[in-house]
Design a protein around this motif. Structure first.
Motif, mmCIF file in Angstrom:
data_model
loop_
_atom_site.group_PDB
_atom_site.id
_atom_site.type_symbol
_atom_site.label_atom_id
_atom_site.label_comp_id
_atom_site.label_asym_id
_atom_site.label_seq_id
_atom_site.Cartn_x
_atom_site.Cartn_y
_atom_site.Cartn_z
ATOM 1 N N ALA A 238 -35.889 -94.081 -61.097
ATOM 2 C CA ALA A 238 -36.573 -95.289 -61.579
ATOM 3 C C ALA A 238 -37.723 -95.688 -60.667
ATOM 4 O O ALA A 238 -38.716 -96.264 -61.127
ATOM 5 C CB ALA A 238 -35.572 -96.445 -61.689
ATOM 6 N N ALA A 239 -37.614 -95.384 -59.384
ATOM 7 C CA ALA A 239 -38.694 -95.717 -58.449
ATOM 8 C C ALA A 239 -39.962 -94.954 -58.796
ATOM 9 O O ALA A 239 -41.078 -95.492 -58.666
ATOM 10 C CB ALA A 239 -38.255 -95.398 -57.019
ATOM 11 N N ILE B 146 -54.095 -90.303 -61.561
ATOM 12 C CA ILE B 146 -54.005 -90.900 -60.224
ATOM 13 C C ILE B 146 -52.546 -91.239 -59.910
ATOM 14 O O ILE B 146 -52.044 -90.981 -58.807
ATOM 15 C CB ILE B 146 -54.898 -92.158 -60.124
ATOM 16 N N GLY B 147 -51.867 -91.832 -60.892
ATOM 17 C CA GLY B 147 -50.452 -92.166 -60.711
ATOM 18 C C GLY B 147 -49.603 -90.932 -60.480
ATOM 19 O O GLY B 147 -48.692 -90.933 -59.639
ATOM 20 N N GLY C 207 -47.186 -87.020 -54.340
ATOM 21 C CA GLY C 207 -47.253 -87.147 -52.878
ATOM 22 C C GLY C 207 -46.026 -87.818 -52.303
ATOM 23 O O GLY C 207 -45.451 -87.347 -51.312
ATOM 24 N N SER C 208 -45.613 -88.920 -52.935
ATOM 25 C CA SER C 208 -44.437 -89.638 -52.425
ATOM 26 C C SER C 208 -43.168 -88.826 -52.634
ATOM 27 O O SER C 208 -42.293 -88.776 -51.769
ATOM 28 C CB SER C 208 -44.315 -91.011 -53.102
ATOM 29 N N ALA C 209 -43.061 -88.146 -53.796
ATOM 30 C CA ALA C 209 -41.879 -87.318 -54.056
ATOM 31 C C ALA C 209 -41.813 -86.147 -53.076
ATOM 32 O O ALA C 209 -40.730 -85.778 -52.607
ATOM 33 C CB ALA C 209 -41.904 -86.801 -55.489
ATOM 34 N N LEU C 210 -42.964 -85.586 -52.769
ATOM 35 C CA LEU C 210 -42.993 -84.477 -51.813
ATOM 36 C C LEU C 210 -42.526 -84.947 -50.442
ATOM 37 O O LEU C 210 -41.723 -84.275 -49.778
ATOM 38 C CB LEU C 210 -44.411 -83.915 -51.720
ATOM 39 N N ALA D 55 -39.423 -83.561 -61.503
ATOM 40 C CA ALA D 55 -38.670 -84.659 -62.134
ATOM 41 C C ALA D 55 -39.378 -85.988 -61.918
ATOM 42 O O ALA D 55 -39.420 -86.838 -62.814
ATOM 43 C CB ALA D 55 -37.255 -84.708 -61.562
ATOM 44 N N ALA D 56 -39.945 -86.171 -60.722
ATOM 45 C CA ALA D 56 -40.680 -87.404 -60.432
ATOM 46 C C ALA D 56 -41.921 -87.532 -61.318
ATOM 47 O O ALA D 56 -42.268 -88.636 -61.769
ATOM 48 C CB ALA D 56 -41.070 -87.429 -58.954
ATOM 49 N N LEU D 57 -42.594 -86.423 -61.588
ATOM 50 C CA LEU D 57 -43.790 -86.457 -62.439
ATOM 51 C C LEU D 57 -43.430 -86.823 -63.876
ATOM 52 O O LEU D 57 -44.175 -87.567 -64.534
ATOM 53 C CB LEU D 57 -44.503 -85.108 -62.391
#
Length: 589
Positions: free
Chosen positions: A60-61, A87-88, A94-97, A212-214
């Motif tokens: 969810a984050a 952009i999102g 980046g954050s998921a990595l 999965a984050a994407l």
């Protein structure tokens, strides 16, 4: 099964425009929009949790990152929402990595706890930043449009959402039916087998975590422009748990289970929020209690989810054999007959004060079958693991084709031409025999995740399956191509493991008790296969307790006892050695 999946995609593609023109109430169109967006997020969990075996409560984050990025940029800079999507996705990736690199080396309960911490951190960050509107969030977000056409929140938005969902489903199905997909599916069974096949398990874990984050980020982008407002409540831990709940109920191992779970939970939640307060006579979030009980019941009585009820009644068609004309895979250069292939030099393995392997030395030459024998607890498996990189030797060296491989991880040793089987068969039970064996050729392919999702890997896939079929026929298992691996008896499972190892085109083949569980005729067939491999110049290290087989096929024997080298030599000499007769073979031999 592949044909049925394609049929499912076609049915969904045909249903989208049909539903859009039907005179459904706006309420149901809105519900379908939510189901579509939730399904995208849950599909990410199917890949991450159901297929890869990694439990995350932080999905969810990532929805929140996609939503807040487009909300803030469109409100404050006037950038087109179509640009803020990418952009999102960039910020999400980046954050998921970063999170993945930190957390995915953890195992057991540490990973779920780390993702909970990540979700809570982002929730409170969103809720405390003035620029993001704190807990009130951001209001007045514009709806999506193409030129002068306003997509709005109705039927046009439904077509967009479900078209994107359809693309995600197709991409995910393509990925799972590929070289990269087989590597991802191997993660769930632990890292040892996958690493022995040359797979970088950590790299694939990070890859599916980011992917999965994407999926979630795109859902967040759609959600922001659908609701036209964002606030932290939609991206907190509660929603993270709910997404996981949707995946489990629908079928966490099935792509179509994501849609089933998201649809069922969304519709039930709306109905229960109305019905339960009436029954209880007071307001409250009673649906959470019902969902909790339902989750326990599903886990107990239907652990594969609701989609499994559908899947078990669908006809399972074998994969079309369309690789017969594929070009053969390139083969590695083989050493000359008699050349030194493996040189173990005073290898030692200590576990605290226990010496499991005590300065063992022996050699293997090209075209030679060497048997590593000894009673239980002699240190054979530990020696095996030192050679294959599962365990780093305390001291000593392992030279493979004149290269020091001591300390290298299993996957790097596999790439150099060393393949192995396991004492206890390791396989992916819900894949076919053909797919399991094709996994052994992982290092001989190069197509990754993106080509697989775009279906740009078909030529290589045919080459890999052609090689897998060839190796299965080589060990006498050609009729089992389309059999599910978990349905095999122990003997065929071991032969399948040998075929998988041969798929790696090894210079040195290490077999850990390959005859265990085989019937007499199967053992004779195995002996014939090993002799054939020897005649082709392959070197083999064999750990085996069946002394008849060992004496029949081995050129040289290395005998261990209590971690030490007892003796070594040709089988005839070993049979007559009084030390071996006393320690292992028995005096009657």
């Amino acid at each position: 099964m592949k044909n049925l999946q394609n049929i499912g995609l076609l049915v969904l593609a045909a249903a989208i425009p049909l539903i859009a023109v039907l005179p459904l109430p706006d309420f149901w169109i809105a519900q379908l929009n939510y189901i579509g967006m939730y399904s995208m997020t849950v599909m990410g969990l199917v890949l991450l949790t159901g297929v890869g075996g990694l439990t995350s409560f932080g999905q969810a984050a990532f929805v929140g990152i996609g939503a807040y990025t487009t909300a803030w940029l469109t409100l404050n800079t006037g950038i087109s929402p179509w640009l803020t999507l990418f952009i999102g996705m960039g910020l999400t990736a980046g954050s998921a990595l970063l999170v993945g690199l930190i957390t995915l080396r953890m195992s057991g309960h540490y990973l779920p706890l780390a993702t909970i911490a990540w979700g809570l951190s982002l929730y409170y960050l969103m809720g405390n930043l003035d620029g993001l509107g704190k807990y009130d969030g951001l209001l007045g977000i514009k709806s999506l449009s193409i030129g002068d056409f306003d997509i709005g929140q109705g039927r046009a938005f439904f077509v967009l959402t479900w078209a994107i969902l359809l693309c995600f489903a197709a991409a995910l199905l393509h990925l799972l039916d590929s070289r990269a997909g087989r590597a991802i599916r191997s993660l769930k069974g632990g890292s040892q087998m996958a690493e022995a096949m040359g797979i970088s398990t950590f790299r694939y874990k990070v890859t599916i975590f980011v992917l999965a984050a994407l999926f979630a980020s795109v859902a967040g982008w759609l959600l922001a422009h659908f609701q036209r407002t964002v606030n932290p409540s939609a991206f907190g831990l509660k929603m993270g748990i709910e997404y996981l709940f949707m995946a489990v109920v629908g079928g966490v191992g099935h792509v179509w289970g994501a849609i089933v779970g998201a649809g069922l939970i969304r519709l039930l939640e709306d109905q229960l929020q109305v019905l339960l307060p009436r029954l209880m006579g007071t307001s409250g979030s009673y649906e959470v209690i019902v969902f909790g009980i339902a989750l326990v019941m599903v886990l107990k009585y239907l652990p594969d989810g609701l989609w499994s009820l559908v899947g078990r009644h669908l006809p399972k068609r074998p994969r079309p054999v369309d690789w017969q004309q594929a070009a053969p895979l390139a083969e590695r250069e083989k050493p000359e007959a008699g050349a030194l292939v493996l040189d173990v030099r005073k290898a030692r393995m200590e576990f605290g004060g226990l010496v499991a392997v005590n300065d063992i030395s022996f050699q293997i030459h090209a075209g030679q079958i060497v048997g590593l024998i000894g009673p239980n607890g002699a240190g054979k498996s530990t020696t095996f693991n030192i050679i294959t990189g599962v365990l780093p030797a305390t001291r000593g060296e392992v030279m493979f084709r004149n290269e020091n491989i001591s300390g290298l991880p299993s996957r790097d040793i596999a790439k150099r031409g060393m393949a192995r089987t396991f004492q206890h068969v390791k396989m992916i039970a819900d894949m076919t025999v053909l797919e399991n064996v094709a996994l052994g050729a992982h290092t001989r392919g190069s197509k990754g995740v993106l080509p697989a999702m775009l279906r740009a890997n078909r030529s290589e896939e045919k080459q890999l399956f052609r090689e897998a079929q060839r190796q299965l026929e080589r060990v006498g298992m050609g009729e089992y191509l389309h059999e599910q691996a978990g349905n095999l008896a122990m003997g065929p499972q071991r032969l399948m493991e040998i075929a998988r190892a041969l798929c790696a085109d090894p210079t040195l083949l290490l077999l850990d008790e390959p005859a265990a569980g085989l019937r007499h005729k199967e053992k004779q067939a195995l002996a014939d296969v090993l002799r054939q491999l020897k005649n082709e110049g392959m070197s083999i290290l064999l750990v085996e307790h069946d002394m008849d087989l060992v004496m029949q096929i081995c050129d040289h024997l290395v005998v261990m006892e209590f971690g030490t080298l007892l003796t070594q030599g040709p089988p005839a000499q070993i049979q007559q050695d009084p030390k071996v007769r006393a320690a292992y073979l028995g005096t009657e031999h």
